[in-house]
Design a protein around this motif. Structure first.
Motif, PDB file in Angstrom:
ATOM      1  N   HIS A   1       0.829  -1.209   0.000  1.00  9.92           N
ATOM      2  CA  HIS A   1       0.000   0.000   0.000  1.00  9.92           C
ATOM      3  C   HIS A   1       0.866   1.262   0.000  1.00  9.92           C
ATOM      4  CE1 HIS A   1      -3.439   2.571   0.734  1.00  9.92           C
ATOM      5  NE2 HIS A   1      -2.841   3.072   1.812  1.00  9.92           N
ATOM      6  N   LYS A   2       1.919   1.270   0.803  1.00  7.37           N
ATOM      7  CA  LYS A   2       2.821   2.425   0.858  1.00  7.37           C
ATOM      8  C   LYS A   2       3.538   2.637  -0.469  1.00  7.37           C
ATOM      9  CE  LYS A   2       3.639   2.278   5.859  1.00  7.37           C
ATOM     10  NZ  LYS A   2       4.645   2.008   6.933  1.00  7.37           N
TER      11      LYS A   2
ATOM     12  N   GLU B   1       2.495   1.681  -3.413  1.00  2.96           N
ATOM     13  CA  GLU B   1       1.509   2.138  -4.390  1.00  2.96           C
ATOM     14  C   GLU B   1       1.204   3.618  -4.198  1.00  2.96           C
ATOM     15  OE1 GLU B   1      -2.886   0.893  -6.124  1.00  2.96           O
ATOM     16  OE2 GLU B   1      -2.224   0.097  -4.189  1.00  2.96           O
ATOM     17  N   GLU B   2       1.118   4.049  -2.964  1.00  6.48           N
ATOM     18  CA  GLU B   2       0.841   5.461  -2.699  1.00  6.48           C
ATOM     19  C   GLU B   2       1.965   6.356  -3.221  1.00  6.48           C
ATOM     20  OE1 GLU B   2       0.080   5.947   1.507  1.00  6.48           O
ATOM     21  OE2 GLU B   2      -2.063   6.163   1.102  1.00  6.48           O
ATOM     22  N   GLU B   3       3.213   5.891  -3.067  1.00  7.68           N
ATOM     23  CA  GLU B   3       4.358   6.714  -3.452  1.00  7.68           C
ATOM     24  C   GLU B   3       4.657   6.646  -4.944  1.00  7.68           C
ATOM     25  OE1 GLU B   3       9.071   7.499  -2.254  1.00  7.68           O
ATOM     26  OE2 GLU B   3       7.882   6.002  -1.172  1.00  7.68           O
TER      27      GLU B   3
ATOM     28  N   GLY C   1       2.785   4.387  -7.373  1.00  5.89           N
ATOM     29  CA  GLY C   1       1.648   4.061  -8.232  1.00  5.89           C
ATOM     30  C   GLY C   1       1.722   2.712  -8.901  1.00  5.89           C
TER      31      GLY C   1
END
Length: 241
Positions: free
Chosen positions: A67-68, A70-72, A74
């Motif tokens: 998740h981290k 993907e947040e940073e 993509g």
């Protein structure tokens, strides 16, 4: 352009041995970032390599990490499932703890990482998964029932995922490497009287180097292997012909 230009890469067991060699090669080939997923930090110093302290048997830790990322960033472009351990024993002397530990890390860990990352790759329409199996997973080895079972299982997962992750048109390739006997820290515990016959049985008359596995993984991870899917690449010096 370098072969992994701007790619986001995840390598489990990246702190030493094959994983360390892969992290270094990937970093040098232009990756935007290489995450070394390992309980140990190791001595990787490249600016584009980050340590992620994650237990591959813990799904919640993996999900938080993905998740981290993907947040940073993509996306995740490459996953190398390399983390593994051995607990060798003849089957009649192998206890439940020895069996369970190897199964959990070497097989369940591969499942956990891929389950978390493959959907993101499919959503983005592309990606490369490289599973590290072993010559032992192909041909067996005395005293390694647990290890052989996991490495054979990794090959079965590779064939299945090569079909599963492409079924909706995504170019998410899954391949495996089956190394022979490689000079890593793990092999330093093997007596010389065992290693020398292995050298003699290998047509090239030597053990492999971690860099030779890293180069094979780099090919499968890169777009140079864009039409390679569901393949097990043996890198064993001709040990089994």
């Amino acid at each position: 352009m370098k072969r992994l230009q701007d790619k986001v890469v995840v390598v489990t067991g990246g702190a030493q041995g094959l994983g360390k060699a892969m992290c270094e090669h990937f970093a040098n080939e232009g990756a935007k970032v290489v995450f070394s997923v390992d309980l140990q930090k190791g001595d990787l110093t490249a600016d584009n390599v980050r340590h992620a302290e994650i237990n591959v048997t813990k799904s919640n830790e993996i999900e938080q990490f993905v998740h981290k990322v993907e947040e940073e960033f993509g996306h995740i472009d490459v996953l190398v499932n390399n983390a593994g351990v051995t607990r060798d024993s003849l089957v009649q002397k192998m206890d439940d703890e020895m069996w369970d530990l190897v199964i959990d890390i070497n097989l369940k860990g591969v499942f956990n990482m891929t389950k978390a990352i493959a959907p993101l790759m499919m959503e983005n329409g592309k990606g490369s998964i490289v599973n590290i199996s072993s010559v032992v997973g192909l041909y067996g080895n005395i005293g390694q029932s647990n290890y052989a079972a996991t490495k054979a299982g990794v090959i079965g997962l590779t064939y299945t995922w090569a079909k599963e992750f492409t079924r909706k048109g995504a170019a998410v390739r899954t391949n495996a490497i089956a190394p022979g006997f490689i000079e890593t820290d793990m092999m330093k515990t093997v007596p010389e009287k065992v290693l020398q016959p292995l050298r003699e049985q290998t047509p090239l008359k030597r053990l492999g180097q971690p860099e030779e596995i890293a180069k094979a993984a780099l090919f499968l991870a890169s777009d140079e292997a864009s039409f390679v899917n569901g393949h097990v690449l043996s890198v064993n010096g001709g040990l089994r012909l």
